[in-house]
Design a protein around this motif. Structure first.
Motif, PDB file in Angstrom:
ATOM      1  N   LEU A  43      70.849  46.364 -97.440  1.00  0.00           N
ATOM      2  CA  LEU A  43      71.136  45.695 -98.705  1.00  0.00           C
ATOM      3  C   LEU A  43      70.205  46.144 -99.828  1.00  0.00           C
ATOM      4  O   LEU A  43      70.494  45.905-101.000  1.00  0.00           O
ATOM      5  N   SER A  44      69.093  46.788 -99.493  1.00  0.00           N
ATOM      6  CA  SER A  44      68.100  47.135-100.511  1.00  0.00           C
ATOM      7  C   SER A  44      68.680  47.926-101.679  1.00  0.00           C
ATOM      8  O   SER A  44      68.424  47.594-102.847  1.00  0.00           O
TER       9      SER A  44
ATOM     10  N   LEU B 285      66.047  30.722-104.710  1.00  0.00           N
ATOM     11  CA  LEU B 285      66.876  31.853-104.292  1.00  0.00           C
ATOM     12  C   LEU B 285      67.563  32.501-105.490  1.00  0.00           C
ATOM     13  O   LEU B 285      67.563  33.731-105.630  1.00  0.00           O
ATOM     14  N   LEU B 286      68.138  31.675-106.348  1.00  0.00           N
ATOM     15  CA  LEU B 286      68.867  32.213-107.501  1.00  0.00           C
ATOM     16  C   LEU B 286      67.928  32.932-108.465  1.00  0.00           C
ATOM     17  O   LEU B 286      68.323  33.899-109.118  1.00  0.00           O
TER      18      LEU B 286
ATOM     19  N   ALA C 105      70.095  36.743 -96.696  1.00  0.00           N
ATOM     20  CA  ALA C 105      68.896  37.403 -96.167  1.00  0.00           C
ATOM     21  C   ALA C 105      67.630  36.797 -96.762  1.00  0.00           C
ATOM     22  O   ALA C 105      66.642  36.559 -96.055  1.00  0.00           O
ATOM     23  N   ASP C 106      67.659  36.520 -98.077  1.00  0.00           N
ATOM     24  CA  ASP C 106      66.502  35.897 -98.719  1.00  0.00           C
ATOM     25  C   ASP C 106      66.257  34.496 -98.153  1.00  0.00           C
ATOM     26  O   ASP C 106      65.110  34.090 -97.949  1.00  0.00           O
ATOM     27  N   ALA C 107      67.331  33.740 -97.921  1.00  0.00           N
ATOM     28  CA  ALA C 107      67.191  32.388 -97.381  1.00  0.00           C
ATOM     29  C   ALA C 107      66.537  32.414 -96.007  1.00  0.00           C
ATOM     30  O   ALA C 107      65.693  31.557 -95.698  1.00  0.00           O
ATOM     31  N   ARG C 108      66.896  33.376 -95.190  1.00  0.00           N
ATOM     32  CA  ARG C 108      66.284  33.472 -93.864  1.00  0.00           C
ATOM     33  C   ARG C 108      64.790  33.770 -93.979  1.00  0.00           C
ATOM     34  O   ARG C 108      63.973  33.235 -93.200  1.00  0.00           O
TER      35      ARG C 108
ATOM     36  N   LEU D 288      69.415  24.812 -92.330  1.00  0.00           N
ATOM     37  CA  LEU D 288      70.814  24.726 -92.733  1.00  0.00           C
ATOM     38  C   LEU D 288      71.540  26.037 -92.477  1.00  0.00           C
ATOM     39  O   LEU D 288      72.772  26.070 -92.475  1.00  0.00           O
ATOM     40  N   GLN D 289      70.787  27.107 -92.241  1.00  0.00           N
ATOM     41  CA  GLN D 289      71.406  28.396 -91.934  1.00  0.00           C
ATOM     42  C   GLN D 289      72.064  28.363 -90.556  1.00  0.00           C
ATOM     43  O   GLN D 289      73.044  29.067 -90.316  1.00  0.00           O
TER      44      GLN D 289
END
Length: 230
Positions: free
Chosen positions: A5-6, A123-124, A174-177, A197-198
């Motif tokens: 994703l980078s 995250l946003l 990915a960021d949330a993890r 929640l993931q």
């Protein structure tokens, strides 16, 4: 793995800015952000506080009673066989920075249970892991001094939100993890409850009308997961 994703991250950032810029703000329920449930129980009165972003204020819920505050207060009253006085301290758009410096200082000096809901706006805003770690460590230390029991909801499952498209959805997931891994570590160090929640089953029906925030069904699912740790 998120290495693939980078190269797409700049595209995901632009996509996120455009999507959020076009998003209509969900109305908040009309009922008061505080209340009492379970009157007449034999146990002692419990004090429950919820702090965080618009999710604790009921954005996406039909009412406070159908949102996290009402559901958790009823569950706590049943568990302790007593009356529960609940209060919400939240702000739409609140990130961990705002929770740390503005919202947590507004909480009562002592509560029996505190529930923290934050992460969507970090995250946003694409806050870094280092920024998240610093703010969350400070928030958790403050909450631990203000409540007998603290439970933290992990970052919302935005990767499955119907509103968001790839690559933004994959990038946010990915960021949330990554942020959740930090939160889990910080909570373990402080004997604080953590709800991922993931790892929770999530369907499109769990989301509100904006297809980003949790609706009544999603809030019930989250409340049940939190209630296990009360």
């Amino acid at each position: 793995m998120s290495w693939y994703l980078s190269p797409l991250r700049p595209l995901a950032v632009r996509q996120g800015e455009r999507t959020i810029g076009e998003l209509d703000e969900l109305p908040l329920p009309p009922d008061a952000p505080h209340g009492v449930v379970g009157a007449g129980g034999a146990g002692p009165r419990q004090y429950l506080v919820l702090v965080g972003d618009e999710t604790v204020l009921g954005a996406g819920a039909t009412s406070m009673a159908d949102g996290l505050p009402g559901i958790l207060a009823r569950r706590l009253a049943a568990l302790r066989d007593g009356e529960v006085s609940w209060q919400v301290v939240g702000e739409p758009g609140a990130s961990s920075l705002r929770v740390h410096h503005r919202l947590v200082p507004m909480l009562p000096a002592h509560s029996d249970v505190a529930v923290l809901v934050v992460g969507m706006h970090d995250l946003l805003a694409r806050h870094s892991v280092a920024e998240w770690r610093g703010e969350m460590a400070a928030v958790l230390d403050l909450l631990a001094r203000k409540a007998g029991r603290v439970v933290v909801c992990g970052c919302p499952p935005m990767g499955r939100a119907p509103l968001l498209r790839w690559p933004l959805s994959a990038s946010l997931a990915a960021d949330a993890r990554r942020l959740d891994a930090v939160t889990r570590e910080l909570c373990a160090q402080r004997d604080i409850g953590f709800v991922s929640l993931q790892e929770m089953d999530t369907t499109p029906e769990d989301f509100a009308a904006d297809r980003l925030h949790p609706g009544d069904a999603g809030l019930r699912r989250r409340a049940e997961a939190v209630a296990v740790l009360l």
